[in-house]
Design a protein around this motif. Structure first.
Motif, mmCIF file in Angstrom:
data_model
loop_
_atom_site.group_PDB
_atom_site.id
_atom_site.type_symbol
_atom_site.label_atom_id
_atom_site.label_comp_id
_atom_site.label_asym_id
_atom_site.label_seq_id
_atom_site.Cartn_x
_atom_site.Cartn_y
_atom_site.Cartn_z
ATOM 1 N N ARG A 94 7.769 1.931 -11.126
ATOM 2 C CA ARG A 94 8.533 3.195 -11.133
ATOM 3 C C ARG A 94 9.673 3.065 -12.134
ATOM 4 N NH1 ARG A 94 5.137 6.354 -8.428
ATOM 5 N NH2 ARG A 94 4.140 5.031 -6.878
ATOM 6 N N LEU A 126 0.822 -1.210 0.000
ATOM 7 C CA LEU A 126 0.000 0.000 0.000
ATOM 8 C C LEU A 126 0.852 1.255 0.000
ATOM 9 C CD1 LEU A 126 -2.790 -1.032 2.537
ATOM 10 C CD2 LEU A 126 -2.941 -0.867 0.037
ATOM 11 N N LEU A 127 1.940 1.212 0.750
ATOM 12 C CA LEU A 127 2.790 2.391 0.850
ATOM 13 C C LEU A 127 3.413 2.747 -0.492
ATOM 14 C CD1 LEU A 127 4.541 1.651 4.265
ATOM 15 C CD2 LEU A 127 2.838 3.437 3.787
ATOM 16 N N GLY A 156 2.588 1.483 -3.534
ATOM 17 C CA GLY A 156 1.687 1.527 -4.688
ATOM 18 C C GLY A 156 1.942 0.396 -5.656
ATOM 19 N N HIS A 196 -0.516 4.574 -6.757
ATOM 20 C CA HIS A 196 0.652 5.397 -6.461
ATOM 21 C C HIS A 196 1.190 5.196 -5.061
ATOM 22 C CE1 HIS A 196 -1.315 7.520 -9.889
ATOM 23 N NE2 HIS A 196 -0.070 7.371 -10.338
ATOM 24 N N GLY A 197 0.440 4.592 -4.229
ATOM 25 C CA GLY A 197 0.944 4.323 -2.878
ATOM 26 C C GLY A 197 0.753 5.495 -1.938
ATOM 27 N N PHE A 198 0.980 5.220 -0.677
ATOM 28 C CA PHE A 198 0.772 6.251 0.344
ATOM 29 C C PHE A 198 2.016 7.118 0.537
ATOM 30 C CE2 PHE A 198 -2.352 3.430 2.975
ATOM 31 C CZ PHE A 198 -3.193 3.364 1.882
ATOM 32 N N ILE A 199 3.132 6.534 0.203
ATOM 33 C CA ILE A 199 4.410 7.166 0.531
ATOM 34 C C ILE A 199 4.642 8.468 -0.240
ATOM 35 C CG2 ILE A 199 6.922 6.919 0.233
ATOM 36 C CD1 ILE A 199 6.162 5.268 2.440
ATOM 37 N N LEU A 241 -4.215 3.533 -4.594
ATOM 38 C CA LEU A 241 -3.538 2.236 -4.533
ATOM 39 C C LEU A 241 -2.384 2.170 -5.531
ATOM 40 C CD1 LEU A 241 -6.580 -0.193 -4.182
ATOM 41 C CD2 LEU A 241 -4.958 0.512 -2.405
#
Lengths: 234, 234, 234, 234
Positions: free
Chosen positions: A218, A211-212, A214, B213-216, B211
């Motif tokens: 990249r 989740l963090l 994504g 791209h993520g949370f970070i 989701l």
DNA sequence: CATGAATGAGGTTTCATTCAT
DNA sequence: TATGAATGAAACCTCATTCAT
């Protein structure tokens, strides 16, 4: 912000409603009370709430049927107390995690591990939470919510701190992120329950890492090959 | 890999079990059948499966009680058919999305929108899915699973394609990602249901973007300040 | 004596009661009527009256459910007609036997052979008579009796003639003898039914011979060793 | 021969089937149990098994409906126990008669008197036995048979002894004689029931005497005037 | 005459809860 | 405090019968 202080109103017992018969004095025999509660978890978990018989719970606990009613208002109350007290344990541990001097990401991971790990350690308990507690709208509305809300607030609090501190994306919607964290953990538990797998689910930390960071790849070339956002109605 | 072709076996009706009384001729009066089904959704949704009375469903549909049993085996069958046919609609649309010539991210977004949108359009239907269908282990095991599994396979298929095509992270675990996508959407629906909000939830697309791209936070300084993994007791 | 002329009142149909809906015109299609009746015997016989479904009888007869009601008033009527018409056949043959110029003993033997033979030839029919017809007091009272009474009268008539002509013991109680003849034959049929034996019972004639000559051993020394008739209370 | 020793296996309760729910503890309140049983006989007897309502039985017994199910498995069990326990009484008395040091003829007379007298003393009980117990093939097969079979064996035993001791005709077929004795007594009871006569039937002993001595007139000229055995088909 | 879809009354049984002991 | 026998409400489903076509 309100969320920095976890809800602490002495809701004592959320199920205590005015106008209802008061729950019988819980002082009688704490050990017997615990046995009944354990029997309830086991029976609700294996049979389901509706198929569970008070007589069976009583037998399982080694007490007479009537005795159950000395410690609990009724069958629904029994379910409510299971939820209530389990949540109290989880919330207590959750508060410790929230307060810890750790990066938001780590605290989130630990929260999810707590969620999945706690229920994943006891199939019957998990069954009660994943299946039985969703059944009765009355139940859900009465007590599930306020304890759950506190849990959600904790996640929300950590998320907001993470954003404030620049650890998490500035445009992250905490409300949505809470749903994701809880929903995903919840689904992992449900899947585990239905799978019949005996080993507890162990995806807690990997879930949060996913989740963090994504789903998106990249790198220079990977993203945005073509992503038509308009003109392609469904 | 098997997943490249979504399950397409003519499972006829998953609820059709050998050894059970065959469902009564469904040819009689399709319009009446539909009315009964709609009444069932409405009644199950508002009262809950257990509190729903066949008499009420029949009255709601404008037929006699016995007529219900000309079209459906029993009360449980009624619930099963609601699930079955709703899933059929969703799965049909899902197949269209999966096959579309679109980036994985976009297809996932549309799948989630389908999920949230379809149930979010009808509180009673959503209630049946979010609450009633989780109740009965027997129900869940019998038919919920196989239709749901097909839905999961679709997500899985899109995710694997996304990885293969380099659109999604190479180390993404599709199984886990499926849980996340479904669980988060599911939780959004549950939240909406309990909130009492009348407007349907509209977070489908934002959910997926979050989701993806993520949370970070991305950027020079944000990540990995410190992430102690040990020494911090709970 | 009245008994020398078997009852011949045109009872037409014993089941025809004033105040009831008249039985539908029986002229329609005699062949179809017969098929329904045969299906009724088969179904009543194998399933029992209560477990027999009109739908099953109709299917068995190759007609629609509603059609049954064009030929018969209702389910009970169907049972009644089976009894009625079977008894008519038996009674017709019985009258021939009664009138025959034969010793009473022989005529009794033939009556019993008729009784046992007729029902012993068709397990389903026997089942209806031995089991189903005793069930409903209403049925028994309404029509069973009058046809049966005629049968009893025949036996009674032959017995009285036998006594008058000196063929049978002067002190024979015809009423009691009728019970014996009918009861014994009836029990033989019941035994046969429950035994599951497929060959029809063949004890008719031997039964009568045993009854005629009695159980007691005849001869110088056998009888009356000691037969205390008093002083030995039970 | 096996028949010289009447069956004495402790068949416990014939109705107790493996795999069925055990009959509820019978220890509770014997007096209440008896009241329910008496109410069942009365109601089954007057209304018939199918028309009898549990509610009526409970009311008659002065207990709540649910209480019936504390003492009996279900409605059918109630009927079964009536049969079971009545038969136990009859069989106990029957054993005493069979063992008595009396001529076979006398013992048979007492057996028949027992049969007719026991049921003739209670119209409702007789009704249950003569009508209701023949209804359900399942019932008949399950328990009626084994208790009845023991009764039949007693008759058979006495008959064989009578033959062996020269009291009864050497060529008497015990199997047939059993049918005659039972069937005739049974028919006397049925006749009495349907007659509406309130005084119990008193033909027991005369019945046996008639059977023992036969129907045929004894004497120089009476017998065998003409008894064509062949050539006269029906 | 024939059909068969529709009707709707009706009852056994379970089981949470109570309360006399 | 504990017991467990007693209570009694409550509803699914079946199936004989009807009647519009």
């Amino acid at each position: 912000m309100a969320h920095s202080r976890p809800a602490r109103e002495p809701l004592a017992s959320v199920t205590e409603q005015p106008g209802e018969a008061p729950r019988p004095v819980p002082g009688a025999d704490p050990e017997k009370r615990k046995r009944i509660l354990a029997a309830a978890v086991k029976t609700f978990g294996s049979r389901g709430y509706h198929e569970a018989r008070i007589a069976e719970i009583a037998a399982q606990a080694g007490v007479a049927e009537g005795t159950v009613y000395l410690y609990f208002r009724n069958k629904e109350d029994l379910l409510g107390v299971v939820f209530d007290e389990t949540m109290d344990e989880v919330l207590a541990e959750g508060r410790r995690i929230v307060r810890a001097d750790l990066p938001a990401a780590e605290r989130l991971a630990r929260m999810v591990e707590l969620h999945v790990g706690f229920l994943g350690a006891d199939r019957d308990l998990a069954s009660v939470f994943q299946i039985e507690l969703r059944r009765s709208a009355r139940l859900v509305e009465r007590f599930s919510r306020s304890k759950l809300v506190e849990y959600f607030r904790m996640l929300d609090h950590v998320l907001r701190q993470g954003v404030e501190r620049g650890e998490l994306r500035r445009d992250l919607d905490p409300r949505l992120a809470v749903r994701i964290l809880f929903g995903a953990a919840d689904e992992i538990l449900s899947e585990w329950l239905l799978s019949g797998e005996s080993r507890p689910p162990s995806d807690g930390r990997r879930l949060v890492e996913t989740l963090l960071h994504g789903f998106i790849a990249r790198g220079p070339a990977a993203t945005r090959r073509k992503a038509p956002r308009k003109g392609d109605s469904r």
